[in-house]
Design a protein around this motif. Structure first.
Motif, mmCIF file in Angstrom:
data_model
loop_
_atom_site.group_PDB
_atom_site.id
_atom_site.type_symbol
_atom_site.label_atom_id
_atom_site.label_comp_id
_atom_site.label_asym_id
_atom_site.label_seq_id
_atom_site.Cartn_x
_atom_site.Cartn_y
_atom_site.Cartn_z
ATOM 1 N N GLY A 194 15.355 -39.953 45.014
ATOM 2 C CA GLY A 194 16.386 -39.982 43.987
ATOM 3 C C GLY A 194 15.849 -40.200 42.588
ATOM 4 O O GLY A 194 16.556 -40.731 41.722
ATOM 5 N N THR A 197 17.980 -38.910 39.822
ATOM 6 C CA THR A 197 19.115 -39.773 39.522
ATOM 7 C C THR A 197 18.705 -40.899 38.580
ATOM 8 O O THR A 197 19.426 -41.247 37.644
ATOM 9 N N SER A 200 18.162 -39.445 35.136
ATOM 10 C CA SER A 200 19.462 -39.079 34.574
ATOM 11 C C SER A 200 20.184 -40.314 34.058
ATOM 12 O O SER A 200 20.796 -40.295 32.984
ATOM 13 N N THR A 342 30.093 -37.137 34.342
ATOM 14 C CA THR A 342 28.921 -36.325 34.626
ATOM 15 C C THR A 342 29.253 -34.865 34.393
ATOM 16 O O THR A 342 30.419 -34.458 34.532
ATOM 17 N N GLY A 400 22.031 -34.680 39.209
ATOM 18 C CA GLY A 400 21.424 -35.481 40.267
ATOM 19 C C GLY A 400 22.110 -35.381 41.613
ATOM 20 O O GLY A 400 21.976 -36.289 42.443
ATOM 21 N N THR A 424 25.594 -38.457 43.718
ATOM 22 C CA THR A 424 24.648 -38.379 42.606
ATOM 23 C C THR A 424 23.981 -39.744 42.403
ATOM 24 O O THR A 424 22.808 -39.918 42.688
ATOM 25 N N ARG A 425 24.752 -40.726 41.955
ATOM 26 C CA ARG A 425 24.178 -42.063 41.739
ATOM 27 C C ARG A 425 23.945 -42.809 43.044
ATOM 28 O O ARG A 425 22.990 -43.569 43.163
#
Length: 697
Positions: A194, A197, A200, A342, A400, A424-425
């Protein structure tokens, strides 16, 4: 000429011009004072007022020694001044000065001689409050000690997300020497799945200035490459005192043991809580779009960072066959929900949008097989099979998106569409437990969506019938201009039986009708159609308004379970007279030229279908330019306000400069209709016109 130091620094750093000033000078409030050869103050910077207390007007022209130095120190000051002016040697140190408030302040000085192009000699003093200097030095020492000795990993990155500083704790966590961090980005040091992420999130904090706190990261580092660890990571943007962005600070706390112990229990609680939440929040209405939005909303952020509901367009239109499907499918996006801002939101299949997906797309595979589709770790090719087009796939990558799950929406053995989830997160990929949870949510929502689409189909049929029974364009009338509007209830309620009519009569007269059949749905619309047809038939008999209502009352009593309210008026343009009778309806508004609007004082009467109570006809003048506003209760009634209050609001709204009739209809609807939209609205406005000689003949 010597090259400016700031310009040389800018060139060395790759910038085209001078670098922005640092904020330390502002923090220290460094000031400048210039004395002539006699010791008088000839220059006084704005910051000097903060250090010494005197304004420029109070200081300029004064002898510095008399103004700023206590008498016992003047001899020493004069000697130091003479030495600087005579030899050109600089002097630096701390010296007690007399502040304007009478107190003594210790001030740090840097004094030097200046020479101008005429050969005149001046003394320049650079000064700062020593207490301020000591506070800054203390804070710097404290900060350095905390960072270097803290058990929490700390790093500082520049605006390009390159490491500037790494403390020993983070060095041990990452298993990489601090020196090997400097100048490199996180993706060059760490190998998390990740990492996109993380970067980002860092960019987001750098741009917005909003901290991200307690972000969980799970992965492996060089310090322990064989086992997963969990960290609580927080990101903060660092700014200088002048607002210049320095970079991003990161704090990292190892929470591996706590994470492992809580994960299993938390996931079990989460599944139960989410199912309970969905039971309460999904299916609260009989609107397809709202039900889909409720499903998407309940899934974020617990289950996904982005959730979408896409339904087969054929299923919404009841065209879906029961055979096998292996070709492309046309989807209609019904809802999207995101846990945080996002760019992937705009790239998702937005609500109301149609999109055709081929059989190779994961969404199509989900509805064709009727089974979940899981991509634990999405790559570039996966995103191309998930997003609606290549640009959307690139947006997903930048945001992400790293894991994908789609589960079918199935009700009564029919696949209606799919429930799409993206992470994503949330660093964890979708697993089997997530699939089971998403399927449970989808199954519950699919039944609600199926009920809503059937309800909307019936409602649309009722609305179509309702509109087909209402008059079309108004006929050309003598001495009368009319405008009308019909607005059905919103999807949360069924269509009712509101209607209006404009009926040309003999001798240039016109009948105006507004009524409301109590009830809703197709039956109410059909009852309304029968009453409208009967009204037209009785109007042709040239009966008085109360006689028409008497006949309609008999017909309504023959309609099982229905009663109706009605206003029936006949306007004679040659006499400028209107005769009207009321059957339990709200009073119309009479707007006379040059006067405030007023409710007509009419006998209320009883609704049609009650029987046994006579109706009365009332006559009143409707002169050229006057208006008559007839409406159903959906325009003014609400569940929260007394009807008298709402009728006053109607009169107040109409007590404005006259608009064209059509515009007045829409204006009244926008101004008065309650947000609940719980009832239909029928609105009819008539304005008397002068009758020409040709019309009179």
């Amino acid at each position: 000429m010597e090259e400016d130091e700031s310009l040389r620094g800018a060139e060395d750093s790759g910038h085209a011009g001078p670098l922005p000033p640092g904020g330390l000078l502002d923090l220290l409030s460094v000031c400048a004072v210039v004395l002539d050869s006699k010791g008088r103050i000839v220059f006084w910077s704005p910051q000097a007022s903060e250090v010494f207390g005197y304004t420029a007007d109070e200081a300029l022209g004064q002898y510095a020694a008399r103004l700023l130095v206590h008498e016992e120190h003047r001899e020493l000051v004069m000697r130091l001044f003479a030495e600087v002016m005579g030899t050109g040697a600089s002097w630096a140190g701390a010296f007690p000065i007399r502040h304007k408030d009478g107190g003594t302040r210790l001030v740090e000085f840097r004094n030097m001689r200046l020479l101008d192009d005429l050969g005149d000699v001046y003394a320049l003093g650079i000064a700062a409050d020593q207490a301020t200097l000591e506070r800054v030095e203390t804070k710097l020492a404290l900060s350095e000690g905390l960072v270097s000795q803290s058990p929490i990993g700390v790093a500082l990155m520049d605006t390009e997300l390159r490491y500037l500083l790494v403390n020993p704790a983070l060095e041990r966590t990452n298993g990489v020497p601090a020196a090997d961090h400097i100048g490199r980005r996180p993706r060059d040091v760490l190998s998390f799945s990740g990492i996109d992420t993380i970067e980002s999130a860092l960019r987001q904090v750098l741009v917005t200035g909003t901290p991200l706190l307690d972000q969980y990261i799970v992965g492996r580092t060089a310090a322990d490459p064989d086992h997963d660890h969990a960290w609580s990571v927080s990101y903060y943007r660092l700014e200088a005192a002048n607002g210049r962005v320095i970079g991003v600070a990161i704090s990292v706390i190892d929470v591996t043991e706590r994470h492992r112990a809580a994960t299993e229990a938390d996931r079990a609680r989460r599944r139960l809580a989410l199912i309970a939440d969905a039971s309460a929040r999904v299916g609260t209405s009989l609107a397809v779009e709202q039900t889909a939005q409720e499903l998407a909303n309940v899934a974020v952020p617990v289950l996904a960072d982005i959730a979408a509901v896409d339904v087969l367009d054929a299923a919404l239109a009841f065209r879906r066959s029961s055979g096998t499907h292996d070709g492309p499918e046309l989807f209609r996006g019904l809802a999207v929900a995101t846990a945080h801002p996002t760019e992937a939101t705009a790239a998702a299949h937005t609500a109301g949008q149609l999109a055709a997906y081929g059989p190779d797309r994961l969404l199509t595979r989900c509805v064709h097989t009727g089974r979940p589709v899981v991509v634990a770790h999405t790559g570039r090719e996966d995103l191309l099979r998930i997003a609606r087009d290549r640009e959307a796939a690139e947006a997903f990558a930048r945001a992400g998106v790293h894991s994908y799950l789609a589960v079918p929406l199935i009700a009564h053995n029919e696949v209606l569409g799919a429930f799409d989830l993206l992470r994503t997160r949330n660093p964890l990929p979708f697993d089997e437990d997530d699939v089971l949870l998403a399927c449970e949510l989808a199954n519950r929502a699919a039944v609600a969506i199926d009920n809503a689409r059937w309800h909307e189909s019936v409602r649309n049929s009722a609305e179509t019938l309702q509109r087909s029974l209402l008059p079309g364009s108004h006929p050309c009338l003598t001495g009368l201009q009319v405008a009308s509007l019909y607005q059905p209830a919103q999807s949360s309620s069924e269509v009712g039986g509101d209607w209006y009519d404009v009926i040309p009569l003999a001798d240039d007269k016109t009948a105006l009708v507004v009524g409301d059949v109590m009830g809703n749905g197709i039956d109410a619309a059909a009852a309304m159609g029968r009453l409208r047809t009967a009204t037209c038939a009785y109007a042709d008999l040239d009966l008085a308004p109360h006689e028409v209502l008497r006949h309609l009352d008999k017909i309504t009593r023959g309609l099982e379970h229905y009663i109706a309210t009605c206003l029936y008026a006949v306007y004679d343009p040659h006499r400028h007279q209107c005769r009207i009778a009321n059957a339990g309806h709200l009073p119309p508004v009479h707007i006379r030229s040059g006067r405030s609007p007023a409710l007509l004082d009419l006998p209320t009467g009883t609704p049609l279908g009650v029987g046994g109570v006579p109706f009365r006809t009332v006559a009143f003048a409707l002169d050229p330019g006057d208006r008559l506003v007839l409406y159903t209760d959906g325009l003014v009634e609400t569940r929260r306000h007394p009807i008298d209050e709402r009728l006053d609001a109607l009169l107040h709204t109409l007590d404005q400069p006259a608009r064209p009739l059509e515009a007045t209809c829409q204006w009244l609807l926008d101004a008065l209709r309650d947000s609940d939209d719980h009832d239909d609205v029928a609105l009819l406005i008539a304005q008397a016109q002068p009758v020409s000689a040709a019309d009179a003949r």
